[in-house]
Design a protein around this motif. Structure first.
Motif, short mmCIF file in Angstrom:
data_model
loop_
_atom_site.label_atom_id
_atom_site.label_comp_id
_atom_site.label_asym_id
_atom_site.label_seq_id
_atom_site.Cartn_x
_atom_site.Cartn_y
_atom_site.Cartn_z
N ALA A 59 0.92 -1.16 -0.04
CA ALA A 59 0.10 0.04 0.05
C ALA A 59 0.77 1.23 -0.08
O ALA A 59 0.61 2.46 -0.78
CB ALA A 59 -1.01 -0.03 1.26
N MET A 60 1.97 1.41 0.78
CA MET A 60 3.03 2.26 0.78
C MET A 60 3.53 2.40 -0.56
O MET A 60 3.64 3.84 -1.04
CB MET A 60 3.96 2.02 1.77
CG MET A 60 5.11 3.11 1.87
SD MET A 60 6.58 2.91 3.07
CE MET A 60 7.24 1.36 2.36
N SER A 61 3.80 1.38 -1.21
CA SER A 61 4.47 1.70 -2.64
C SER A 61 3.37 2.11 -3.54
O SER A 61 3.74 2.84 -4.56
CB SER A 61 4.96 0.36 -3.21
OG SER A 61 4.05 -0.68 -3.61
N VAL A 62 2.01 1.73 -3.50
CA VAL A 62 0.92 2.39 -4.58
C VAL A 62 0.88 4.03 -4.18
O VAL A 62 0.83 4.50 -5.32
CB VAL A 62 -0.41 1.56 -3.93
CG1 VAL A 62 -1.40 2.64 -4.61
CG2 VAL A 62 -0.44 0.06 -4.45
N VAL A 63 0.80 4.47 -3.00
CA VAL A 63 0.81 5.66 -3.18
C VAL A 63 2.05 6.52 -3.57
O VAL A 63 2.27 7.53 -4.09
CB VAL A 63 0.74 6.10 -1.50
CG1 VAL A 63 0.70 7.81 -1.36
CG2 VAL A 63 -0.83 5.83 -1.03
N SER A 64 3.30 5.95 -3.02
CA SER A 64 4.67 6.35 -3.80
C SER A 64 4.55 6.45 -5.05
O SER A 64 5.05 7.39 -6.02
CB SER A 64 5.65 5.58 -3.08
OG SER A 64 5.77 5.91 -1.89
N THR A 65 4.19 5.20 -5.70
CA THR A 65 4.13 5.32 -7.14
C THR A 65 2.87 6.26 -7.82
O THR A 65 3.36 6.95 -8.83
CB THR A 65 3.60 3.69 -7.51
OG1 THR A 65 4.42 3.05 -7.28
CG2 THR A 65 3.35 3.67 -9.13
N ALA A 101 -5.13 20.96 -3.05
CA ALA A 101 -5.10 19.41 -3.18
C ALA A 101 -4.82 18.92 -1.78
O ALA A 101 -5.19 18.16 -0.85
CB ALA A 101 -4.32 18.81 -4.11
N VAL A 102 -3.43 19.57 -1.22
CA VAL A 102 -3.12 19.15 0.08
C VAL A 102 -3.91 19.33 1.31
O VAL A 102 -3.95 18.74 2.46
CB VAL A 102 -1.59 19.52 0.33
CG1 VAL A 102 -0.82 18.76 -0.59
CG2 VAL A 102 -1.42 20.88 0.63
N GLY A 103 -4.62 20.62 1.13
CA GLY A 103 -5.45 21.06 2.12
C GLY A 103 -6.89 20.05 2.43
O GLY A 103 -7.13 19.78 3.52
N SER A 104 -7.21 19.34 1.19
CA SER A 104 -8.08 18.35 1.41
C SER A 104 -8.00 17.08 2.24
O SER A 104 -8.32 16.45 2.74
CB SER A 104 -8.56 17.84 -0.14
OG SER A 104 -7.54 17.10 -0.69
N VAL A 121 -4.78 9.88 -5.12
CA VAL A 121 -5.05 10.77 -5.97
C VAL A 121 -4.68 12.21 -5.81
O VAL A 121 -4.01 12.71 -6.68
CB VAL A 121 -6.59 10.81 -6.00
CG1 VAL A 121 -7.01 12.22 -6.70
CG2 VAL A 121 -7.42 9.59 -6.54
N VAL A 122 -4.70 12.36 -4.54
CA VAL A 122 -3.88 13.78 -4.06
C VAL A 122 -2.41 13.85 -4.49
O VAL A 122 -1.66 14.79 -4.85
CB VAL A 122 -4.04 14.17 -2.73
CG1 VAL A 122 -3.35 15.42 -2.17
CG2 VAL A 122 -5.66 14.44 -2.56
N ALA A 123 -1.63 12.91 -4.14
CA ALA A 123 -0.28 12.63 -4.37
C ALA A 123 -0.12 12.81 -5.87
O ALA A 123 0.98 13.46 -6.35
CB ALA A 123 0.42 11.36 -4.04
#
Length: 433
Positions: A59-65, A101-104, A121-123
């Motif tokens: 899951a960590m790699s999914v967000v990093s990707t 974006a980061v505020g959300s 999505v935000v990343a």
């Protein structure tokens, strides 16, 4: 500062004063510093929040990707649009978009409604806007400073990025330890401050250019930048080498997080490691301008990869935060020196009208595979664990060093004395159809 027709358009007149008195550059530099700091804080928070909430390296790699995919998908169209649009307005839009974006995310975390999908999505959105911002800013620097100040300006930019990492990475760890939403709240403040600095700059960010609105023409413009870069044999070969090292460093960043977790150390330990490591990167950035004038790019490429292989291999022998930080500092020093030299080389030899497209193409080649590194790193970490992955990265880096030493195209760089003459058409001209 008067807009310069081209870095290599003859012998320039002496500058009006030292770089430290260039008001517009200082505003751009300070605003971008806040922007880079905000990005560093949020970037380190994404994987930490996912890993400590889900316990899943995948899951960590999914967000990093997701945060790295724009380097692959957005670079080329961004480069063409940066060369078309007003750079200042584009950068303002980027900062406003990133703040929203980061505020959300800050609001979602404060409400206890965090999801991996939302973070991904935000990343992706934040990173996409960052691509536009960085391309526009690099082109703007060339027009806001005197040609003789360009190496010093780009060295200061690299130092800014390293200082942002030095403060932002441990700061992001500490902020998310205090409250999960704080890193993203800080990001909102940083992006808004950056936007304000852009509004205060009086100088022009680019030369005059004809308006272009045809979609087919845009594709031709992207191809124009790619063709120009392809004809530069040294740049072409060097970018392939850098792409390989970037993949390995994406894997290393994830492995470092998991190595600390496997050792049973608290998450705050990561702040100590990246904090010490950031000092090395900052020192390398400050020394980069001097090294760039004394060493050839090929020497930096080969020697840097050898040093990296040794330092990464040593990371597999210790879990001491101080030792890991010192080794990380060594890798950062080498990387920062090379980044300064590479930035000066690319900006000097590229015509102003092609800055966005060439930088985007170079970024696509060098960093577009970062997502592959993050995803592959997640798979290897899930299958092997941190220690075997770190050792495999060290071996792969040594192989890259050998390949760089043997590559014939890396012997064809332009000497620094000749770098002020643009390779290819003069600024504003077109190459090819």
């Amino acid at each position: 500062m008067t807009v310069v027709e081209g870095v290599g358009s003859g012998a320039p007149a002496p500058p009006d004063g030292p770089l430290r008195r260039n008001r517009d550059f200082l505003l751009l530099w300070s605003g971008a510093s806040m922007s880079f700091l905000a990005t560093r804080v949020t970037a380190v928070a994404y994987p930490l929040i996912v890993l400590w909430h889900t316990g899943s390296p995948l899951a960590m790699s999914v967000v990093s990707t997701a945060s790295l995919l724009p380097l692959l998908l957005v670079q080329l169209p961004a480069g063409a649009l940066v060369d078309r649009w007003d750079r200042r307005r584009l950068m303002l839009v980027c900062e406003a978009g990133r703040a929203v974006a980061v505020g959300s995310v800050a609001l979602a975390l404060a409400a206890g409604r965090m999801t991996v999908a939302h973070l991904a999505v935000v990343a992706f959105a934040e990173s996409s806007l960052a691509v536009f911002y960085r391309l526009a800013e690099r082109g703007a620097v060339r027009n806001l400073v005197h040609p003789l100040h360009l190496p010093a300006a780009l060295a200061q930019n690299e130092a800014r990025g390293r200082a942002a990492g030095l403060l932002g990475q441990p700061g992001g760890v500490l902020l998310q330890s205090a409250a999960r939403w704080l890193p993203f709240g800080f990001g909102v403040v940083g992006y808004l401050a950056s936007g304000l600095s852009l509004l205060l700059i009086r100088g022009r960010f680019q030369q005059e250019r004809a308006a272009r609105a045809d979609g087919t023409r845009m594709r031709r413009e992207v191809a124009e930048g790619m063709r120009w870069l392809w004809r530069q044999r040294f740049l072409r070969a060097a970018l392939g080498y850098v792409a390989g090292t970037n993949v390995l460093f994406q894997m290393l960043a994830l492995a470092l997080v998991l190595r600390i977790k496997e050792a049973g150390l608290p998450s705050e330990t990561l702040a100590v490691v990246v904090g010490i490591g950031g000092v090395g990167g900052l020192c390398g950035a400050l020394a980069g301008g001097r090294v760039q004038r004394r060493m050839r790019q090929r020497t930096l490429l080969v020697a840097g990869a050898v040093v990296w292989a040794v330092l990464i291999g040593a990371m597999g022998l210790t879990t001491s935060p101080v030792a890991l930080g010192a080794l990380y500092a060594g890798t950062g020093f080498v990387g920062a020196v090379f980044n300064v030299a590479a930035a000066v080389y690319q900006v000097r030899v590229t015509p102003d009208a092609l800055q966005g497209r060439v930088a985007a193409t170079a970024g696509l080649v060098a960093s577009g595979t970062n997502a592959l590194g993050a995803f592959t790193g997640g798979l290897l970490l899930a299958a092997w664990g941190a220690l075997p992955t770190v050792r495999a990265i060290a071996v792969a880096m040594a192989v890259l060093a050998l390949m760089a030493f043997l590559a014939p195209d890396l012997k064809g760089e332009i000497a620094d004395d000749d770098a002020d003459t643009p390779v290819g058409p003069p600024a504003g001209a077109r190459s090819g159809a």
